[in-house]
Design a protein around this motif. Sequence first.
Motif, PDB file in Angstrom:
ATOM      1  N   THR A 244       1.033  -1.089   0.083  1.00 52.41           N
ATOM      2  CA  THR A 244       0.044   0.035  -0.188  1.00 52.41           C
ATOM      3  C   THR A 244       1.083   1.247   0.117  1.00 52.41           C
ATOM      4  O   THR A 244       2.125   1.187   0.327  1.00 52.41           O
ATOM      5  N   VAL A 245       0.343   2.470  -0.313  1.00 44.71           N
ATOM      6  CA  VAL A 245       1.207   3.700  -0.375  1.00 44.71           C
ATOM      7  C   VAL A 245       1.069   4.376   1.070  1.00 44.71           C
ATOM      8  O   VAL A 245       0.306   3.838   2.005  1.00 44.71           O
ATOM      9  N   TYR A 246       1.964   5.034   1.431  1.00 42.36           N
ATOM     10  CA  TYR A 246       2.172   5.606   2.608  1.00 42.36           C
ATOM     11  C   TYR A 246       2.322   7.121   2.648  1.00 42.36           C
ATOM     12  O   TYR A 246       2.909   7.742   1.439  1.00 42.36           O
ATOM     13  N   GLY A 247       2.334   7.982   3.646  1.00 44.80           N
ATOM     14  CA  GLY A 247       2.976   9.341   3.922  1.00 44.80           C
ATOM     15  C   GLY A 247       3.315   9.566   5.371  1.00 44.80           C
ATOM     16  O   GLY A 247       3.015   8.417   6.115  1.00 44.80           O
ATOM     17  N   ARG A 248       4.005  10.282   5.659  1.00 43.14           N
ATOM     18  CA  ARG A 248       4.464  10.378   7.025  1.00 43.14           C
ATOM     19  C   ARG A 248       4.551  12.092   7.558  1.00 43.14           C
ATOM     20  O   ARG A 248       4.733  12.846   6.703  1.00 43.14           O
ATOM     21  N   ASP A 249       4.701  12.127   8.571  1.00 42.54           N
ATOM     22  CA  ASP A 249       4.988  13.491   9.368  1.00 42.54           C
ATOM     23  C   ASP A 249       6.177  12.976  10.151  1.00 42.54           C
ATOM     24  O   ASP A 249       6.918  11.893  10.194  1.00 42.54           O
ATOM     25  N   ASP A 250       6.710  13.936  11.108  1.00 42.31           N
ATOM     26  CA  ASP A 250       7.780  13.554  11.957  1.00 42.31           C
ATOM     27  C   ASP A 250       7.486  12.596  13.043  1.00 42.31           C
ATOM     28  O   ASP A 250       8.256  11.804  13.437  1.00 42.31           O
ATOM     29  N   ARG A 251       6.228  12.292  12.984  1.00 41.28           N
ATOM     30  CA  ARG A 251       5.983  11.220  14.223  1.00 41.28           C
ATOM     31  C   ARG A 251       5.334   9.722  13.833  1.00 41.28           C
ATOM     32  O   ARG A 251       5.512   8.935  14.685  1.00 41.28           O
TER      33      ARG A 251
ATOM     34  N   GLY B 263      -3.986  13.093   6.982  1.00 35.61           N
ATOM     35  CA  GLY B 263      -3.269  12.043   6.610  1.00 35.61           C
ATOM     36  C   GLY B 263      -3.415  11.611   5.319  1.00 35.61           C
ATOM     37  O   GLY B 263      -2.322  11.229   4.728  1.00 35.61           O
ATOM     38  N   LEU B 264      -4.650  11.772   4.696  1.00 38.70           N
ATOM     39  CA  LEU B 264      -4.493  11.518   3.178  1.00 38.70           C
ATOM     40  C   LEU B 264      -3.926  12.443   2.386  1.00 38.70           C
ATOM     41  O   LEU B 264      -3.458  12.146   1.316  1.00 38.70           O
ATOM     42  N   ARG B 265      -3.948  13.846   2.729  1.00 38.64           N
ATOM     43  CA  ARG B 265      -2.991  14.896   2.239  1.00 38.64           C
ATOM     44  C   ARG B 265      -1.431  14.419   2.177  1.00 38.64           C
ATOM     45  O   ARG B 265      -0.958  14.544   1.165  1.00 38.64           O
ATOM     46  N   ARG B 266      -1.219  13.965   3.148  1.00 39.37           N
ATOM     47  CA  ARG B 266       0.258  13.340   3.393  1.00 39.37           C
ATOM     48  C   ARG B 266       0.561  12.328   2.336  1.00 39.37           C
ATOM     49  O   ARG B 266       1.668  12.210   1.739  1.00 39.37           O
ATOM     50  N   LEU B 267      -0.335  11.249   2.277  1.00 39.80           N
ATOM     51  CA  LEU B 267      -0.250  10.217   1.413  1.00 39.80           C
ATOM     52  C   LEU B 267      -0.140  10.587  -0.048  1.00 39.80           C
ATOM     53  O   LEU B 267       0.732  10.183  -0.639  1.00 39.80           O
ATOM     54  N   THR B 268      -1.070  11.404  -0.448  1.00 45.58           N
ATOM     55  CA  THR B 268      -1.000  12.257  -1.786  1.00 45.58           C
ATOM     56  C   THR B 268       0.210  12.952  -2.248  1.00 45.58           C
ATOM     57  O   THR B 268       0.697  12.739  -3.308  1.00 45.58           O
ATOM     58  N   ASP B 269       0.582  13.791  -1.383  1.00 46.88           N
ATOM     59  CA  ASP B 269       1.592  14.820  -1.702  1.00 46.88           C
ATOM     60  C   ASP B 269       3.000  13.844  -1.447  1.00 46.88           C
ATOM     61  O   ASP B 269       3.868  14.441  -2.272  1.00 46.88           O
TER      62      ASP B 269
ATOM     63  N   GLU C  55     -16.514   9.644   0.026  1.00 45.46           N
ATOM     64  CA  GLU C  55     -15.484   9.234  -0.256  1.00 45.46           C
ATOM     65  C   GLU C  55     -14.638   8.967   1.022  1.00 45.46           C
ATOM     66  O   GLU C  55     -13.905   7.871   1.409  1.00 45.46           O
ATOM     67  N   LEU C  56     -14.747   9.981   1.993  1.00 46.26           N
ATOM     68  CA  LEU C  56     -13.834  10.037   3.144  1.00 46.26           C
ATOM     69  C   LEU C  56     -14.412   8.739   4.297  1.00 46.26           C
ATOM     70  O   LEU C  56     -13.949   8.301   4.666  1.00 46.26           O
ATOM     71  N   ALA C  57     -15.842   8.736   3.926  1.00 44.95           N
ATOM     72  CA  ALA C  57     -16.688   7.842   4.861  1.00 44.95           C
ATOM     73  C   ALA C  57     -16.163   6.251   4.290  1.00 44.95           C
ATOM     74  O   ALA C  57     -16.217   5.300   5.139  1.00 44.95           O
ATOM     75  N   ALA C  58     -15.783   6.019   3.058  1.00 45.60           N
ATOM     76  CA  ALA C  58     -15.660   4.887   2.573  1.00 45.60           C
ATOM     77  C   ALA C  58     -13.784   4.647   2.644  1.00 45.60           C
ATOM     78  O   ALA C  58     -13.548   3.508   2.157  1.00 45.60           O
ATOM     79  N   THR C  59     -13.124   5.379   3.239  1.00 45.15           N
ATOM     80  CA  THR C  59     -11.679   5.411   3.311  1.00 45.15           C
ATOM     81  C   THR C  59     -11.426   4.967   4.803  1.00 45.15           C
ATOM     82  O   THR C  59     -11.601   5.811   5.549  1.00 45.15           O
ATOM     83  N   THR C  60     -10.392   4.112   5.044  1.00 43.24           N
ATOM     84  CA  THR C  60      -9.896   4.133   6.443  1.00 43.24           C
ATOM     85  C   THR C  60      -8.146   4.540   6.347  1.00 43.24           C
ATOM     86  O   THR C  60      -7.741   4.312   5.442  1.00 43.24           O
TER      87      THR C  60
END
Length: 220
Positions: free
Chosen positions: A53-60, A123-129, A146-151
């Motif tokens: 799966t794809v991922y994104g991150r912040d500092d923590r 979190g989704l923005r971090r994944l996308t960017d 769409e948000l309701a259908a996404t975990t």
Amino acid sequence: MTLDPLPETDRTRHRRLRDQGSLDRADLNSILDAGFVCHLGVVIEGRPLVVPTVYGRDDRELYLHGSVASRSLSGATPVCVTVTHVDGLVLARSVFEHGVNYRSAMIHGEARKVTDPGEKLAGLRRLTDHATPGQWSYARSPSRKELAATTVLALSLEEASVKIRSGPPDDGDGPDAQLGLWAGTLPLTSVWGAPVAAPELPDETSVPQHIARREGTRYA
């Protein structure tokens, strides 16, 4: 800024090839930033399951996402996430000494299901960017349906194991060096290609700069 080193736990302690291990948090961040696909390992009904799966991150934290119907994204369960980049083959004079130049990170913890709407959107923005910098601002934002259908899951980056291998084969000063065989490395690189437009896209629709400028650049 100096980052605190990664803590060494029973799950992250390097028991083999300790010289390839790293407790440098900057190495962890570098490995995560170089890619965008991870493998999520979780036990479901007594059986292991590994999901790319794809991922994104912040500092923590690391953020993962998927369908609400996905059993691997139930949250509140121990998981292991891995990210690996292969930089080349290490070709020695003997098969036993062959290897791989690589960078890898293994993150342990209990995944937390993100329920706060603001954090979920962030979190989704971090994944996308993370996968395509600038795409979140360019494309349409997710609808409420769409948000309701996404975990979205969040996993702490506090417990992680990092390993890095680089350089030539290790048999240059052994008896195999006298065999007269070639030895060395075969580097592996991946490069982004030219953007390919969707077939129904009008001819006058130009490629946005944040996508076009990645053509010819190296991935990972």
